[in-house]
Design an enzyme around this catalytic site. Sequence first.
Site, PDB file in Angstrom:
ATOM      1  N   HIS A 280       0.921   6.145   2.046  1.00  0.00           N
ATOM      2  CA  HIS A 280       1.668   7.082   2.892  1.00  0.00           C
ATOM      3  C   HIS A 280       2.846   7.740   2.183  1.00  0.00           C
ATOM      4  CE1 HIS A 280      -1.172   6.502   5.894  1.00  0.00           C
ATOM      5  NE2 HIS A 280      -0.952   5.206   5.969  1.00  0.00           N
TER       6      HIS A 280
ATOM      7  N   GLU B 273      -8.732   0.384  -2.954  1.00  0.00           N
ATOM      8  CA  GLU B 273      -9.492   0.364  -1.701  1.00  0.00           C
ATOM      9  C   GLU B 273     -10.396   1.574  -1.714  1.00  0.00           C
ATOM     10  OE1 GLU B 273      -6.382  -0.940   1.386  1.00  0.00           O
ATOM     11  OE2 GLU B 273      -7.580   0.640   2.291  1.00  0.00           O
TER      12      GLU B 273
ATOM     13  N   GLY C  50       1.315  -1.463   4.327  1.00  0.00           N
ATOM     14  CA  GLY C  50       1.684  -0.123   3.869  1.00  0.00           C
ATOM     15  C   GLY C  50       2.563   0.637   4.841  1.00  0.00           C
ATOM     16  N   HIS C  51       1.993   1.008   5.985  1.00  0.00           N
ATOM     17  CA  HIS C  51       2.657   1.963   6.869  1.00  0.00           C
ATOM     18  C   HIS C  51       4.042   1.512   7.319  1.00  0.00           C
ATOM     19  CE1 HIS C  51       3.334   4.341  10.551  1.00  0.00           C
ATOM     20  NE2 HIS C  51       2.759   5.287   9.830  1.00  0.00           N
TER      21      HIS C  51
ATOM     22  N   GLU D 226     -10.831  -9.493   3.246  1.00  0.00           N
ATOM     23  CA  GLU D 226      -9.576  -9.112   3.898  1.00  0.00           C
ATOM     24  C   GLU D 226      -9.880  -9.012   5.380  1.00  0.00           C
ATOM     25  OE1 GLU D 226      -7.249  -5.881   2.258  1.00  0.00           O
ATOM     26  OE2 GLU D 226      -6.461  -5.421   4.261  1.00  0.00           O
TER      27      GLU D 226
ATOM     28  N   ARG E 271       3.294  19.006   1.433  1.00  0.00           N
ATOM     29  CA  ARG E 271       3.732  20.210   0.719  1.00  0.00           C
ATOM     30  C   ARG E 271       2.889  20.459  -0.533  1.00  0.00           C
ATOM     31  NH1 ARG E 271       9.134  21.696   2.397  1.00  0.00           N
ATOM     32  NH2 ARG E 271       8.949  21.447   4.637  1.00  0.00           N
TER      33      ARG E 271
ATOM     34  N   ARG F 228      -9.420   7.956  -0.778  1.00  0.00           N
ATOM     35  CA  ARG F 228     -10.415   8.345   0.226  1.00  0.00           C
ATOM     36  C   ARG F 228     -11.293   9.458  -0.319  1.00  0.00           C
ATOM     37  NH1 ARG F 228      -8.818   6.394   5.659  1.00  0.00           N
ATOM     38  NH2 ARG F 228     -10.629   7.544   6.345  1.00  0.00           N
TER      39      ARG F 228
ATOM     40  N   THR G 277      -8.184   3.512   8.524  1.00  0.00           N
ATOM     41  CA  THR G 277      -9.396   2.691   8.599  1.00  0.00           C
ATOM     42  C   THR G 277      -9.438   2.000   9.965  1.00  0.00           C
ATOM     43  OG1 THR G 277      -8.966   2.272   6.273  1.00  0.00           O
ATOM     44  CG2 THR G 277     -10.754   1.024   7.292  1.00  0.00           C
TER      45      THR G 277
ATOM     46  N   HIS H  99      -3.566  -4.565   7.831  1.00  0.00           N
ATOM     47  CA  HIS H  99      -3.657  -3.453   8.772  1.00  0.00           C
ATOM     48  C   HIS H  99      -2.717  -3.643   9.951  1.00  0.00           C
ATOM     49  CE1 HIS H  99      -5.169   0.277  10.213  1.00  0.00           C
ATOM     50  NE2 HIS H  99      -5.952   0.351   9.148  1.00  0.00           N
ATOM     51  N   GLY H 100      -1.757  -2.748  10.048  1.00  0.00           N
ATOM     52  CA  GLY H 100      -0.851  -2.739  11.193  1.00  0.00           C
ATOM     53  C   GLY H 100       0.189  -3.854  11.187  1.00  0.00           C
TER      54      GLY H 100
ATOM     55  N   HIS I  18      -5.637   3.566  -1.575  1.00  0.00           N
ATOM     56  CA  HIS I  18      -6.953   3.861  -0.992  1.00  0.00           C
ATOM     57  C   HIS I  18      -7.297   5.291  -1.390  1.00  0.00           C
ATOM     58  CE1 HIS I  18      -9.557   4.055   2.952  1.00  0.00           C
ATOM     59  NE2 HIS I  18     -10.229   4.396   1.871  1.00  0.00           N
TER      60      HIS I  18
ATOM     61  N   ASN J 176       0.857  -1.186   0.000  1.00  0.00           N
ATOM     62  CA  ASN J 176       0.000   0.000   0.000  1.00  0.00           C
ATOM     63  C   ASN J 176       0.900   1.245   0.000  1.00  0.00           C
ATOM     64  OD1 ASN J 176      -1.361   2.264   1.219  1.00  0.00           O
ATOM     65  ND2 ASN J 176      -3.029   0.908   1.764  1.00  0.00           N
TER      66      ASN J 176
ATOM     67  N   ARG K 250      -7.247  12.793   1.174  1.00  0.00           N
ATOM     68  CA  ARG K 250      -6.203  13.287   2.077  1.00  0.00           C
ATOM     69  C   ARG K 250      -4.804  12.811   1.691  1.00  0.00           C
ATOM     70  NH1 ARG K 250      -7.448   9.950   7.561  1.00  0.00           N
ATOM     71  NH2 ARG K 250      -9.477  10.882   7.273  1.00  0.00           N
ATOM     72  N   HIS K 251      -4.723  11.670   1.005  1.00  0.00           N
ATOM     73  CA  HIS K 251      -3.388  11.253   0.547  1.00  0.00           C
ATOM     74  C   HIS K 251      -3.409  10.931  -0.950  1.00  0.00           C
ATOM     75  CE1 HIS K 251      -5.157   7.426   1.739  1.00  0.00           C
ATOM     76  NE2 HIS K 251      -4.837   7.538   3.013  1.00  0.00           N
TER      77      HIS K 251
HETATM   78  N1  PXP Z   1      -5.862  -3.037   4.369  1.00  0.00           N
HETATM   79  C1  PXP Z   1      -6.790  -2.066   4.495  1.00  0.00           C
HETATM   80  C2  PXP Z   1      -8.198  -2.379   4.152  1.00  0.00           C
HETATM   81  C3  PXP Z   1      -6.416  -0.767   4.913  1.00  0.00           C
HETATM   82  O1  PXP Z   1      -7.356   0.188   5.024  1.00  0.00           O
HETATM   83  C4  PXP Z   1      -5.057  -0.504   5.157  1.00  0.00           C
HETATM   84  C5  PXP Z   1      -4.641   0.880   5.531  1.00  0.00           C
HETATM   85  O2  PXP Z   1      -4.881   1.749   4.480  1.00  0.00           O
HETATM   86  C6  PXP Z   1      -4.136  -1.554   5.003  1.00  0.00           C
HETATM   87  C7  PXP Z   1      -4.571  -2.808   4.631  1.00  0.00           C
HETATM   88  C8  PXP Z   1      -2.687  -1.352   5.227  1.00  0.00           C
HETATM   89  O3  PXP Z   1      -2.466  -1.085   6.590  1.00  0.00           O
HETATM   90  P1  PXP Z   1      -1.069  -0.558   7.087  1.00  0.00           P
HETATM   91  O4  PXP Z   1      -0.824   0.744   6.390  1.00  0.00           O
HETATM   92  O5  PXP Z   1      -1.259  -0.408   8.567  1.00  0.00           O
HETATM   93  O6  PXP Z   1      -0.058  -1.596   6.721  1.00  0.00           O
END
Ligand code: PXP
Length: 241
Positions: free
Chosen positions: A10, A70, A213-214, A151, A18, A45, A101, A191-192, A43, A7, A49-50
């Site tokens: 970010h 997404e 992603g993050h 997911e 900027r 949104r 999310t 996620h996470g 994603h 993802n 925002r990103h």
């Molecule tokens: N899956 C979904 C549905 C999400 O909304 C996100 C965050 O955008 C991710 C996966 C990835 O999560 P992370 O950025 O925490 O790795």
Amino acid sequence: MPVLVVNVDHVATLRQQRMGKEPEPVTAAHLAELAGARGIIVHLREDRRHIQDRDVEMIAATLNTRMHLEMAGTPEMREIALRINPHIVCLVPEKREELTTEGGLVVGGREKELAAYLAPIHARGIRSSLFIEADPAQIRAARNVGSEYVELHTGHFADAATQDEMRRERDKIVRGVELARTLGLKVNLGHGLNYTNIYEFKNVSGISEYSIGHSIVSRAVLTGMEKAVAQMAAIIATFSE
Ligand code: PXP
């Protein structure tokens, strides 16, 4: 064998600080592909925002692997999906005030509505996924929507305050994977997830994709820091006093 999909939201978060042109998510997407990512997630949104519309368009047009879009289940987003033709549309709940999310999509009781929303997407040959909690009721409901994938939300597992809580959340996800597979669904996790907690799923079978992603973007910033500073220092070192 499970695969990694990356993802790049970010990268866009950093650029939007900027409102300029760097770093470009499309460039990050290509580098991620070259490094072994089997797909790229963005994603889009509602508040933009990103990721911006142009990012989605450029990534869709130039990717060699697969794009996962997404999105919230709104008429605007469906129109965009039908124009862009991603490999998969992943429906997520979206709140403007959230940092990211926060929870899974509530599918139970909305099966017909979601199936109708997704019908034109499926008719186009685009696959769909529903981002849900690892809750048996939600998993069973997801099967009735007709999506190929679910997911399962790993955020509560990732945010667990204690080892016991983490283990409980992990076990819930593992049971969710088993149930979803029994129902004929393909399962992704996301996620996470990071470089430490991902090991908790090493011996779990039945997972198609890890959506991350993050932690990857965070690590890229740090592992790239030395090189980036050295490059700037080298330029300045050529200047006269
Ligand atoms: N899956 C979904 C549905 C999400 O909304 C996100 C965050 O955008 C991710 C996966 C990835 O999560 P992370 O950025 O925490 O790795």
